[in-house]
Motif scaffolding. Structure first.
Motif, short mmCIF file in Angstrom:
data_model
loop_
_atom_site.label_atom_id
_atom_site.label_comp_id
_atom_site.label_asym_id
_atom_site.label_seq_id
_atom_site.Cartn_x
_atom_site.Cartn_y
_atom_site.Cartn_z
N ALA A 7 0.85 -1.19 0.00
CA ALA A 7 0.00 0.00 0.00
C ALA A 7 0.88 1.24 0.00
CB ALA A 7 -0.92 0.00 1.21
N SER A 8 0.43 2.29 -0.67
CA SER A 8 1.23 3.51 -0.74
C SER A 8 1.11 4.35 0.52
CB SER A 8 0.84 4.33 -1.97
OG SER A 8 -0.49 4.73 -1.86
N SER A 9 0.06 4.16 1.27
CA SER A 9 -0.13 4.91 2.50
C SER A 9 -0.65 3.98 3.59
CB SER A 9 -1.13 6.05 2.30
OG SER A 9 -0.64 6.96 1.37
N LEU A 10 -0.15 4.19 4.78
CA LEU A 10 -0.61 3.40 5.91
C LEU A 10 -1.85 4.05 6.49
CD1 LEU A 10 2.79 2.78 7.70
CD2 LEU A 10 1.50 1.17 6.34
N PRO A 11 -2.82 3.28 6.94
CA PRO A 11 -4.01 3.89 7.52
C PRO A 11 -3.72 4.42 8.93
CG PRO A 11 -4.16 1.50 7.61
CD PRO A 11 -2.90 1.83 6.87
N SER A 50 1.31 10.70 18.83
CA SER A 50 0.52 10.66 17.61
C SER A 50 0.82 9.38 16.83
CB SER A 50 0.86 11.89 16.76
OG SER A 50 0.47 11.72 15.44
N SER A 51 -0.24 8.69 16.40
CA SER A 51 -0.04 7.51 15.57
C SER A 51 0.52 7.91 14.20
CB SER A 51 -1.34 6.73 15.41
OG SER A 51 -2.30 7.51 14.73
N TYR A 52 0.17 9.11 13.74
CA TYR A 52 0.68 9.60 12.47
C TYR A 52 2.20 9.79 12.54
CZ TYR A 52 1.72 12.92 8.74
OH TYR A 52 2.27 13.55 7.65
N LEU A 53 2.69 10.45 13.59
CA LEU A 53 4.12 10.67 13.74
C LEU A 53 4.87 9.38 14.01
CD1 LEU A 53 4.12 14.03 15.69
CD2 LEU A 53 4.64 13.64 13.28
N ASP A 54 4.22 8.45 14.71
CA ASP A 54 4.83 7.14 14.93
C ASP A 54 5.02 6.44 13.58
OD1 ASP A 54 5.81 4.87 16.35
OD2 ASP A 54 3.83 3.96 16.24
N GLY A 55 4.01 6.47 12.73
CA GLY A 55 4.12 5.86 11.41
C GLY A 55 5.16 6.54 10.54
N GLN A 56 5.18 7.89 10.57
CA GLN A 56 6.17 8.64 9.80
C GLN A 56 7.58 8.25 10.22
OE1 GLN A 56 6.16 10.61 7.26
NE2 GLN A 56 4.10 11.43 7.11
N LEU A 109 6.91 15.30 0.49
CA LEU A 109 5.66 15.68 -0.16
C LEU A 109 4.47 14.89 0.40
CD1 LEU A 109 6.87 16.03 -3.85
CD2 LEU A 109 6.37 17.85 -2.22
N HIS A 110 4.67 13.62 0.68
CA HIS A 110 3.60 12.82 1.29
C HIS A 110 3.29 13.30 2.70
CE1 HIS A 110 3.99 10.04 -2.08
NE2 HIS A 110 2.82 9.56 -1.72
N ALA A 111 4.33 13.67 3.45
CA ALA A 111 4.10 14.22 4.80
C ALA A 111 3.32 15.52 4.71
CB ALA A 111 5.43 14.43 5.52
N TRP A 112 3.62 16.33 3.71
CA TRP A 112 2.91 17.59 3.51
C TRP A 112 1.43 17.33 3.23
CZ3 TRP A 112 1.75 20.19 -1.48
CH2 TRP A 112 1.30 21.50 -1.30
N VAL A 116 1.26 8.84 5.44
CA VAL A 116 2.46 8.09 5.82
C VAL A 116 2.78 7.21 4.62
CG1 VAL A 116 3.48 6.43 7.40
CG2 VAL A 116 1.85 8.12 8.25
N TRP A 117 3.90 7.49 3.98
CA TRP A 117 4.26 6.81 2.74
C TRP A 117 5.20 5.65 3.04
CZ3 TRP A 117 8.69 7.76 -0.89
CH2 TRP A 117 8.47 7.15 -2.12
N ARG A 118 4.90 4.50 2.47
CA ARG A 118 5.81 3.36 2.57
C ARG A 118 6.86 3.49 1.48
NH1 ARG A 118 3.77 -2.25 4.79
NH2 ARG A 118 3.57 -1.43 6.89
N PHE A 119 8.08 3.69 1.90
CA PHE A 119 9.17 3.86 0.95
C PHE A 119 9.44 2.55 0.21
CE2 PHE A 119 10.01 7.26 3.92
CZ PHE A 119 10.47 8.29 3.11
N PRO A 120 9.57 2.61 -1.12
CA PRO A 120 9.96 1.40 -1.83
C PRO A 120 11.42 1.07 -1.50
CG PRO A 120 9.77 3.24 -3.33
CD PRO A 120 9.31 3.72 -2.00
#
Length: 126
Positions: A7-11, A50-56, A109-112, A116-120
């Motif tokens: 997935a390109s973004s984590l929920p 924050s779950s968002y910052l944890d994922g980032q 850019l994804h953070a902006w 939360v982007w999963r890096f390839p």
């Protein structure tokens, strides 16, 4: 439907403006010099808030640790392999630096955008 591993973004919950800015700063601190220290310190400071910052932070650290590992393998191969193949290792290291920079900017850019982007190419270590 794509599997979660690709997935390109984590929920995660929708981030606030402050969380998005903190995520951007976390990514930008990983760009110059030593790419692990800034994101690691920020992730350790913010991951429980924050779950968002944890994922980032997790994704960013996985990315930097993976690319550090790839660079170490290429540097060791550079020393061990014959000269012609060693030159290939140098070319791959230069290419890897460009990929690292491009993926880092893409992460910013994804953070902006609040994702939360999963890096390839990143190995999930954390």
């Amino acid at each position: 439907m794509a599997s979660p591993a690709f997935a390109s973004s984590l929920p995660v919950s929708a981030p606030t403006q402050r969380e998005r800015v903190t995520g951007i700063i976390m990514h930008l601190l990983g760009m110059p010099g030593i790419p692990l220290v800034g994101p690691l310190v920020m992730w350790l400071a913010c991951r429980r808030r924050s779950s968002y910052l944890d994922g980032q932070g997790r994704e960013l650290l996985n990315f930097h640790l993976s690319f550090l590992g790839y660079a170490v393998v290429l540097l060791l191969a550079r020393v061990v392999l014959p000269e012609v193949l060693a030159l290939l290792c140098v070319v791959l290291l230069v290419g890897m630096a460009f990929v690292w920079f491009f993926l880092g900017i893409t992460g910013v850019l994804h953070a902006w955008l609040g994702k939360v982007w999963r890096f390839p190419l990143a190995i999930r270590l954390l």
